[in-house]
Scaffold this motif. Structure first.
Motif, short mmCIF file in Angstrom:
data_model
loop_
_atom_site.label_atom_id
_atom_site.label_comp_id
_atom_site.label_asym_id
_atom_site.label_seq_id
_atom_site.Cartn_x
_atom_site.Cartn_y
_atom_site.Cartn_z
N LEU A 156 -8.36 2.29 -14.04
CA LEU A 156 -8.28 3.48 -13.22
C LEU A 156 -6.90 3.53 -12.13
O LEU A 156 -6.68 2.30 -11.78
N ILE A 157 -6.51 4.77 -11.88
CA ILE A 157 -5.51 4.77 -10.65
C ILE A 157 -6.29 4.96 -9.37
O ILE A 157 -6.95 5.76 -9.28
N VAL A 158 -6.34 3.73 -8.57
CA VAL A 158 -7.07 3.68 -7.58
C VAL A 158 -6.34 3.98 -6.42
O VAL A 158 -7.06 4.34 -5.19
N ASP A 159 -5.09 4.31 -6.50
CA ASP A 159 -4.29 4.97 -5.18
C ASP A 159 -2.94 5.18 -5.77
O ASP A 159 -2.49 4.69 -6.84
N ARG A 160 -2.21 5.97 -5.01
CA ARG A 160 -0.93 6.32 -5.42
C ARG A 160 -0.06 6.80 -4.18
O ARG A 160 -0.66 7.27 -3.05
N GLY A 161 1.08 6.80 -4.30
CA GLY A 161 2.03 7.23 -3.33
C GLY A 161 3.43 6.49 -3.23
O GLY A 161 3.59 5.57 -4.26
N ALA A 162 4.17 6.76 -2.28
CA ALA A 162 5.51 6.24 -2.10
C ALA A 162 5.37 4.76 -1.77
O ALA A 162 4.40 4.57 -0.73
N PRO A 163 6.32 3.80 -2.09
CA PRO A 163 5.96 2.62 -1.74
C PRO A 163 5.90 2.14 -0.10
O PRO A 163 4.89 1.77 0.16
N GLY A 164 6.79 3.14 0.54
CA GLY A 164 6.92 2.76 2.13
C GLY A 164 5.58 3.46 2.43
O GLY A 164 5.04 2.86 3.50
N ALA A 165 5.07 4.70 2.18
CA ALA A 165 3.77 5.20 2.64
C ALA A 165 2.52 4.26 2.19
O ALA A 165 1.90 4.14 3.03
N GLY A 207 -1.16 -1.03 6.16
CA GLY A 207 -0.82 -1.99 7.33
C GLY A 207 -0.11 -3.26 6.75
O GLY A 207 -0.80 -4.24 7.46
N ARG A 208 0.51 -3.23 5.91
CA ARG A 208 1.17 -4.37 5.35
C ARG A 208 2.66 -4.43 5.34
O ARG A 208 3.09 -3.40 5.76
N ALA A 209 3.24 -5.61 5.28
CA ALA A 209 4.66 -5.73 5.33
C ALA A 209 5.44 -5.29 3.93
O ALA A 209 6.68 -5.33 3.91
#
Lengths: 285, 280
Positions: free
Chosen positions: A230-239, A245-247
């Motif tokens: 499944l696609i569990v999340d998506r977005g721009a890498p920076g976002a 809340g990661r580096a």
């Protein structure tokens, strides 16, 4: 109105797609192998000039998804539209304008690099194929290797030859399966740089499956995070980095793969209704 | 993202492919492969020449012992050479397909614009070229060593040749399809299947010598009619057109069925997701 359409110059077919339409449109795609659901219903688009990353651990469904897009695996259900062509029914319309590179699929070893490029160029209907083979070999710094059998190349050289094959038809949609796996950092950097240039020069769309998170951060406009088909999340890498809340994307990847950190919290916050939406369509970009 | 009309200027490479250029690309691929290895080229003519020599000497011996063979000079040599058309045609198709499996190249081919029917056409063309490379020199050696001119059969030879190679292609497609379905374990069928059919094809003897229940099977095999027709010409100097027509009709049925089976097994490999794994 002509300016709104891209004409695809097929020799025996002709298709027009609106430039605003996604190059790749996937809707409700599933694949089951017997009782095992390898891909459980994913939907996404990739637009012209966009690089989309397909991320996930081993067995997440990335390779099955890529294989379905390429027509190597028949979907159990769902829709795939590439450059306006319905796959796999109209694959002959789309295939001349897409290509694929994976270090895990070999080119014929006994043929020279030149012969391989010539054969694939002809298969893709490239005109003046010998000239084009020399041109792409020069771009990828392969000119000295043109007369060498493909089986006698180093891993890095093989990857570049695979890339030359993948670009011989100057594809509008390029599917890459871990393209820099087994490359030394210098060669891998060179290859990534080439992808960036290629996309800019030709406004091409790239779908990249990779385990290398720095590569994903560098190349991808958007990322699809896959887990258990499944696609569990998506977005721009920076976002995504900010959201979790990661580096780095590496840490985001680990959160998703292990179900820990911000990922676990997000799951609780989302509640069952949103989780169902994730399973069906993924979250909106 | 917004896209301007400039993108049209940077539109893709002009492409001009059609079925013929793709078939030609694959024939070229197989030709490059064959010519990259001297032993491969030599092997094409090696086995037909060995077979022809053995049967040529047997026939010479039998001609001294039997009035039938003394009168029917070349019946065995003709049979072995025509049998090689079938066998080399089948192996030429199957082994050429296996080359894609062995080199793990099927994945690249199946995501290219090449269509299955074009792949089949390329395999057949390559098989035809390999069969001719193997058998034409052998036919001249048969003239030189044993005084047997297979071209003396006349125009019927062309019909015999195409019927036999068509049957070989049919078997070759079935074997290739079985490899797609069951993996490389099915490869040994490439050699076993044709030889298993040989006793029923009446290559060296009339079908009438077989037990009656086996003759039923023989008469659904096109080569049985061809070898019968070849003996008619060599021994009785007459061409029975009805045999050719029966063989041709059976062959059309066989090749259509074999192509459908190959296509079905290819689709089945897509459903099971095994195209990338074949050859590993």
């Amino acid at each position: 109105m002509d300016g709104l359409f891209l004409s695809l110059p097929f020799a025996d077919d002709c298709a027009m797609i609106p430039l605003s339409d996604p190059v790749l449109h996937v809707d409700g795609l599933t694949k089951s192998f017997g009782p095992v659901a390898a891909v459980g219903g994913i939907s996404f688009d990739a637009r012209r000039g966009e690089t989309v990353g397909l991320l996930g651990g081993n067995g997440a469904g990335k390779t099955t998804t890529l294989s379905m897009l390429l027509g190597l695996v028949r979907p159990t259900s769902g829709t795939i539209r590439i450059l306006g062509a319905q796959m796999p029914r109209e694959r002959h319309l789309a295939l001349p304008h897409m290509n694929f590179e994976s270090p895990y699929v070999d080119l014929p070893k006994r043929l020279t690099v030149r012969q391989n490029l010539e054969v694939y160029g002809r298969l893709y209907g490239v005109r003046q194929v010998r000239k084009r083979a020399e041109e792409i070999a020069e771009e990828l710094e392969l000119s000295d290797l043109l007369n060498r059998p493909a089986g006698m190349l180093s891993a890095g050289q093989k990857t570049r030859v695979g890339l030359a094959k993948a670009l011989i038809n100057r594809p509008q949609l390029l599917l890459l399966d871990e393209p820099t796996a087994s490359l030394d950092p210098d060669t891998a950097d060179w290859v990534r740089h080439y992808f960036e240039d290629y996309r800019k020069q030709h406004n091409a769309t790239i779908l990249l499956a990779s385990h290398n998170m720095s590569e994903v951060e560098r190349l991808c406009d958007n990322v699809l995070m896959m887990r258990q088909g499944l696609i569990v999340d998506r977005g721009a890498p920076g976002a995504l980095i900010e959201k979790y809340g990661r580096a780095s994307m590496e840490e985001v990847f680990l959160d998703v793969a292990r179900g820990t950190g911000r990922w676990g919290e997000l799951q609780e916050e989302r509640g069952p209704e949103v989780q169902e939406q994730i399973a069906g369509e993924g979250l909106p970009l | 993202m917004s896209v301007g009309t400039d993108d049209i200027v940077k539109s893709p490479l002009p492409l001009g492919g059609n079925a013929l250029t793709r078939i030609w690309a694959m024939v070229l691929r197989y030709w490059y492969l064959t010519r990259s290895s001297g032993p491969r080229i030599l092997e094409l003519a090696y086995w037909p020449t060995v077979q022809m020599s053995i049967w040529g000497f047997i026939q010479t011996f039998l001609a001294q012992q039997s009035s039938y063979f003394a009168q029917a000079l070349g019946v065995l040599l003709g049979a072995v050479m025509l049998w090689d058309v079938l066998l080399r045609g089948q192996l030429g198709l199957s082994i050429t397909f296996f080359e894609e499996v062995w080199s793990r190249n099927l994945g690249h081919l199946m995501v290219s614009p090449l269509r299955p029917i074009e792949l089949i056409a390329a395999l057949m063309t390559t098989s035809l070229i390999k069969t001719l490379i193997g058998l034409v020199p052998t036919s001249f050696l048969a003239m030189w060593f044993f005084g047997f001119n297979i071209y003396g059969i006349g125009l019927a030879l062309v019909a015999f040749f195409f019927n036999l190679i068509l049957f070989g292609w049919g078997v070759g497609l079935i074997v290739s399809g079985l490899v797609l379905r069951y993996g490389q374990g099915a490869e040994s069928l490439a050699w076993a299947l044709t030889f298993a059919l040989a006793p029923l094809c009446g290559v060296y003897y009339p079908v009438s010598v077989l037990p009656e229940f086996l003759q039923v099977f023989s008469y659904v095999l096109p080569p049985a009619y061809i070898f019968e027709g070849m003996r008619n010409i060599v021994v009785e100097h007459r061409l029975d057109m009805s045999l050719l027509i029966k063989a041709s009709l059976l062959n059309v049925t066989l090749i259509s069925g074999a192509a459908a089976l190959f296509y079905r097994f290819l689709r089945s490999a897509e459903v099971r997701g095994t195209l990338l794994q074949i050859g590993e």
